[in-house]
Scaffold this motif. Structure first.
Motif, mmCIF file in Angstrom:
data_model
loop_
_atom_site.group_PDB
_atom_site.id
_atom_site.type_symbol
_atom_site.label_atom_id
_atom_site.label_comp_id
_atom_site.label_asym_id
_atom_site.label_seq_id
_atom_site.Cartn_x
_atom_site.Cartn_y
_atom_site.Cartn_z
ATOM 1 N N LEU A 270 11.403 -50.490 -31.360
ATOM 2 C CA LEU A 270 10.717 -49.704 -32.386
ATOM 3 C C LEU A 270 10.191 -48.404 -31.803
ATOM 4 O O LEU A 270 10.224 -47.342 -32.468
ATOM 5 N N LYS A 271 9.731 -48.465 -30.580
ATOM 6 C CA LYS A 271 9.239 -47.256 -29.919
ATOM 7 C C LYS A 271 10.359 -46.234 -29.741
ATOM 8 O O LYS A 271 10.177 -45.032 -29.977
ATOM 9 N N TRP B 266 2.221 -56.243 -35.103
ATOM 10 C CA TRP B 266 1.759 -54.859 -35.248
ATOM 11 C C TRP B 266 0.727 -54.445 -34.180
ATOM 12 O O TRP B 266 0.867 -53.361 -33.587
ATOM 13 N N PHE C 261 6.662 -48.618 -37.686
ATOM 14 C CA PHE C 261 6.654 -50.084 -37.758
ATOM 15 C C PHE C 261 7.003 -50.558 -39.162
ATOM 16 O O PHE C 261 7.862 -51.440 -39.337
ATOM 17 N N THR D 194 10.595 -52.501 -40.125
ATOM 18 C CA THR D 194 10.466 -53.947 -40.355
ATOM 19 C C THR D 194 10.523 -54.306 -41.838
ATOM 20 O O THR D 194 10.623 -55.489 -42.176
ATOM 21 N N GLU E 28 0.366 -55.307 -31.101
ATOM 22 C CA GLU E 28 1.060 -55.057 -29.837
ATOM 23 C C GLU E 28 1.914 -53.801 -29.923
ATOM 24 O O GLU E 28 1.999 -53.016 -28.970
ATOM 25 N N ALA E 29 2.566 -53.615 -31.058
ATOM 26 C CA ALA E 29 3.383 -52.419 -31.245
ATOM 27 C C ALA E 29 2.515 -51.172 -31.223
ATOM 28 O O ALA E 29 2.869 -50.154 -30.599
ATOM 29 N N HIS E 30 1.375 -51.242 -31.891
ATOM 30 C CA HIS E 30 0.447 -50.100 -31.914
ATOM 31 C C HIS E 30 -0.030 -49.766 -30.504
ATOM 32 O O HIS E 30 -0.074 -48.588 -30.099
ATOM 33 N N ILE F 114 9.480 -54.727 -29.573
ATOM 34 C CA ILE F 114 8.481 -53.664 -29.726
ATOM 35 C C ILE F 114 8.990 -52.357 -29.127
ATOM 36 O O ILE F 114 8.835 -51.272 -29.708
ATOM 37 N N VAL G 119 3.758 -47.366 -30.890
ATOM 38 C CA VAL G 119 4.558 -47.313 -32.119
ATOM 39 C C VAL G 119 3.642 -46.935 -33.278
ATOM 40 O O VAL G 119 2.559 -47.513 -33.439
#
Length: 408
Positions: A169-170, A35, A48, A52, A37-39, A166, A43
């Protein structure tokens, strides 16, 4: 992360869970750990959590390293295990070329504009589309998010797929495509022209101007994106992908490597002759080119330009480039290759790997041990045949493999 996985395994034993459920618990922890890294990549928390929630790994995918199990080998991609005659089938080429001619007219306006701005021929764009997804008729078999998450967790290239996961998800968060529509190959390529998520962001083009890059439904977007990827990798406008030639009788097939590059005019002086009496202009003859003999001294020979290797960066396979280049040509000419493919037999992947290891140990091969009989492997093989007093044909056979193993 390893400590968390161990804790999950202990819990599995004490609570009576199955090993599969324990692995899945560790997988869930791994995904949750991504999370931050995704944030940082943009994202949203909502995206997320939505994408997921309930996500499970697919341990049947190839190219995985699973604890307690033999490594799952990479899928037997046709580009790397078939002989040319099987991969570049005349019936397939003829069918795809006919459909390509129809699509050339259907998308004429868009293709003309893309070709004008990029320098990539319309037929090359269509050939990529045809090879990748049969002009959109082939339904990709996997859920992209699940593939990328699994590969990031237990794949051979975890760091690469971690980023791809990631970015997938973006893409979903931006609304360019729905999760249901974002299907992929086992290796995580998606869309009409097969992009990884990172390639989508590097090369994607909103050609139709609707405010989003849609390589899943918009043919103009997908073709413009494919062309842009080639441009970004160095495509040279006005340069052919390759020229089929007749090689001289005493050709040294070990010259067939990218590092041996000469102006086409020099290759012609060395005895190579364009097939069917083709005349090359002074500009064409000045182009640097490398020799390609996909079946060693058997079958067709080609002088490959810079654009050949640009297409190869789209898919790192000589057979893939030959398929795309030839399909492109066939959309404007009915002629097959002038020299037919030979009825050669391809060694199994493990046998090519054994050959590569043997050639490495005697100092003739310095590339990857990957079981793929590419340019460098064939050239090293030819060098061994020279040193061993064997017939020099640069083609991997069981006889040469036995000779290498005996020499070791």
């Amino acid at each position: 992360m390893m400590r968390r996985a161990l804790i999950a395994a202990v819990i599995a034993v004490t609570c009576g869970w199955s090993p599969a459920r324990a692995a899945d618990a560790a997988f869930t922890q791994f995904v949750a750990s991504l999370w931050p890294e995704a944030h940082a990549a943009g994202v949203s928390r909502a995206t997320f959590d939505e994408q997921t929630r309930g996500l499970e790994p697919d341990y049947k995918l190839p190219d995985l390293i699973l604890p307690g199990r033999p490594a799952t080998g990479a899928a037997a991609q046709a580009e790397f295990v078939q002989v040319p005659a099987d991969y570049i089938k005349e019936a397939s080429i003829a069918r795809l070329a006919g459909e390509g001619q129809r699509l050339l007219q259907k998308y004429r306006a868009a293709l003309t504009e893309i070709e004008k701005s990029s320098g990539v021929p319309a037929t090359i764009m269509l050939a990529i589309w045809g090879r990748e997804t049969d002009y959109g008729r082939y339904t990709l078999p996997y859920d992209l998010v699940r593939v990328l998450a699994t590969q990031a967790y237990v794949g051979r290239r975890k760091d690469t797929y971690r980023n791809e996961f990631i970015l997938s998800l973006k893409i979903l968060g931006e609304g360019a495509v729905t999760r249901k529509e974002m299907r992929s190959s086992w290796a995580g390529a998606t869309g009409l022209t097969q992009f990884l998520p990172s390639e989508y962001y590097k090369h994607g083009v909103d050609f139709d101007g609707d405010g989003r890059v849609d390589i899943w439904h918009s043919v103009p977007d997908a073709l413009a994106s494919a062309a842009q990827q080639l441009v970004n990798k160095g495509w040279q406008s006005g340069v052919r992908w390759a020229y089929e030639v007749q090689a001289p009788a005493k050709i040294d097939c070990t010259l067939g490597v990218p590092e041996v590059t000469k102006p086409i005019s020099q290759w012609l002086r060395d005895g190579f002759v364009p097939v069917r009496g083709q005349k090359l202009s002074a500009t064409e003859q000045a182009q640097p080119a490398s020799l390609l003999q996909p079946e060693g001294i058997y079958g067709p020979s080609f002088l490959t330009t810079k654009n050949y290797f640009v297409i190869k960066e789209y898919n790192f396979s000589d057979l893939y480039v030959l398929f795309v280049g030839h399909l492109s040509d066939r959309m404007t000419s009915p002629q097959a290759f002038a020299t037919p493919w030979s009825a050669s037999k391809q060694l199994r992947t493990k046998d090519v790997e054994a050959m590569q290891r043997g050639l490495t140990q005697i100092g003739l091969y310095k590339d990857k041990i990957d079981g793929k009989a590419g340019m460098l492997t064939r050239s090293a093989l030819g060098a061994y045949q020279k040193s061993a007093g064997l017939k020099v044909d640069c083609w991997p056979s069981e006889e040469v493999l036995r000779s290498i193993q005996t020499a070791r």
